[in-house]
Motif scaffolding. Structure first.
Motif, PDB file in Angstrom:
ATOM      1  N   LYS A  29      12.915  22.672 -53.093  1.00 56.32           N
ATOM      2  CA  LYS A  29      13.534  21.488 -53.685  1.00 56.32           C
ATOM      3  C   LYS A  29      14.311  20.737 -52.620  1.00 56.32           C
ATOM      4  O   LYS A  29      14.969  21.324 -51.781  1.00 56.32           O
ATOM      5  CB  LYS A  29      14.447  21.892 -54.829  1.00 56.32           C
ATOM      6  CG  LYS A  29      13.673  22.475 -55.981  1.00 56.32           C
ATOM      7  CD  LYS A  29      14.514  22.587 -57.202  1.00 56.32           C
ATOM      8  CE  LYS A  29      13.642  23.123 -58.323  1.00 56.32           C
ATOM      9  NZ  LYS A  29      14.249  23.015 -59.595  1.00 56.32           N
ATOM     10  N   LYS A  30      14.204  19.431 -52.673  1.00 58.50           N
ATOM     11  CA  LYS A  30      14.902  18.583 -51.722  1.00 58.50           C
ATOM     12  C   LYS A  30      16.006  17.828 -52.445  1.00 58.50           C
ATOM     13  O   LYS A  30      15.944  17.619 -53.646  1.00 58.50           O
ATOM     14  CB  LYS A  30      13.921  17.607 -51.071  1.00 58.50           C
ATOM     15  CG  LYS A  30      12.877  18.336 -50.237  1.00 58.50           C
ATOM     16  CD  LYS A  30      11.941  17.386 -49.565  1.00 58.50           C
ATOM     17  CE  LYS A  30      10.943  18.169 -48.735  1.00 58.50           C
ATOM     18  NZ  LYS A  30      10.007  17.278 -48.066  1.00 58.50           N
ATOM     19  N   SER A  87       8.077  12.574 -44.873  1.00 58.50           N
ATOM     20  CA  SER A  87       7.895  14.021 -44.699  1.00 58.50           C
ATOM     21  C   SER A  87       7.901  14.385 -43.223  1.00 58.50           C
ATOM     22  O   SER A  87       8.440  15.422 -42.827  1.00 58.50           O
ATOM     23  CB  SER A  87       6.581  14.471 -45.340  1.00 58.50           C
ATOM     24  OG  SER A  87       6.636  14.291 -46.737  1.00 58.50           O
ATOM     25  N   ARG A  88       7.277  13.528 -42.389  1.00 57.12           N
ATOM     26  CA  ARG A  88       7.300  13.798 -40.947  1.00 57.12           C
ATOM     27  C   ARG A  88       8.718  13.712 -40.407  1.00 57.12           C
ATOM     28  O   ARG A  88       9.136  14.525 -39.575  1.00 57.12           O
ATOM     29  CB  ARG A  88       6.378  12.821 -40.208  1.00 57.12           C
ATOM     30  CG  ARG A  88       4.918  13.237 -40.287  1.00 57.12           C
ATOM     31  CD  ARG A  88       4.041  12.392 -39.385  1.00 57.12           C
ATOM     32  NE  ARG A  88       3.938  11.002 -39.846  1.00 57.12           N
ATOM     33  CZ  ARG A  88       3.180  10.622 -40.865  1.00 57.12           C
ATOM     34  NH1 ARG A  88       2.472  11.515 -41.530  1.00 57.12           N
ATOM     35  NH2 ARG A  88       3.130   9.365 -41.227  1.00 57.12           N
ATOM     36  N   MET A  89       9.471  12.741 -40.893  1.00 60.29           N
ATOM     37  CA  MET A  89      10.862  12.602 -40.470  1.00 60.29           C
ATOM     38  C   MET A  89      11.654  13.853 -40.861  1.00 60.29           C
ATOM     39  O   MET A  89      12.440  14.379 -40.068  1.00 60.29           O
ATOM     40  CB  MET A  89      11.462  11.350 -41.107  1.00 60.29           C
ATOM     41  CG  MET A  89      12.779  10.923 -40.573  1.00 60.29           C
ATOM     42  SD  MET A  89      13.244   9.390 -41.422  1.00 60.29           S
ATOM     43  CE  MET A  89      14.268   8.659 -40.192  1.00 60.29           C
ATOM     44  N   ASP A  90      11.414  14.336 -42.075  1.00 58.71           N
ATOM     45  CA  ASP A  90      12.063  15.566 -42.541  1.00 58.71           C
ATOM     46  C   ASP A  90      11.678  16.737 -41.640  1.00 58.71           C
ATOM     47  O   ASP A  90      12.520  17.558 -41.282  1.00 58.71           O
ATOM     48  CB  ASP A  90      11.666  15.853 -43.993  1.00 58.71           C
ATOM     49  CG  ASP A  90      12.322  17.106 -44.531  1.00 58.71           C
ATOM     50  OD1 ASP A  90      13.566  17.146 -44.593  1.00 58.71           O
ATOM     51  OD2 ASP A  90      11.592  18.050 -44.881  1.00 58.71           O
ATOM     52  N   GLY A  91      10.404  16.808 -41.257  1.00 58.99           N
ATOM     53  CA  GLY A  91       9.945  17.892 -40.380  1.00 58.99           C
ATOM     54  C   GLY A  91      10.642  17.884 -39.032  1.00 58.99           C
ATOM     55  O   GLY A  91      11.025  18.941 -38.500  1.00 58.99           O
TER      56      GLY A  91
END
Length: 100
Positions: free
Chosen positions: A57-58, A82-86
């Motif tokens: 969960k985010k 999602s890439r930024m989160d990665g």
């Protein structure tokens, strides 16, 4: 003042009518009753709605980034968040290892 329901009265079929309806349904090859296995596999429609629940969960937060940072990630196409989160997760992982 109470409101009286305007729903129509539902009349259940008699046993004879029910048997006639069931016989007619069974004789129709396109309207066969569901098997116990099919009934068991059924799930409520509301369980199928929306995106599947994630195990990870985010949190929803409001953050401000530099325009060039956002522009770069957006330029990488769909899934840029999602890439930024990665990238941020890798940063945190590296810094947690270094701190211990």
């Amino acid at each position: 003042m109470s409101k009286i329901s305007k729903r129509p009265t539902i009349l259940m079929p008699t046993v004879a009518e029910d048997k006639a309806i069931t016989a007619a349904a069974r004789s129709d090859p396109d309207a066969q009753p569901l098997t116990p296995k099919q009934l068991e596999a059924m799930v409520p429609l509301r369980a199928l709605r929306g995106r599947p629940k994630s195990e990870n969960k985010k949190l929803l937060v409001s953050v401000r980034y530099s325009p060039e940072v956002v522009a770069y990630f957006k330029s990488t196409g769909k899934g840029w968040q999602s890439r930024m989160d990665g990238v941020l997760r890798k940063y945190v992982s590296r810094h947690l290892r270094g701190a211990g």
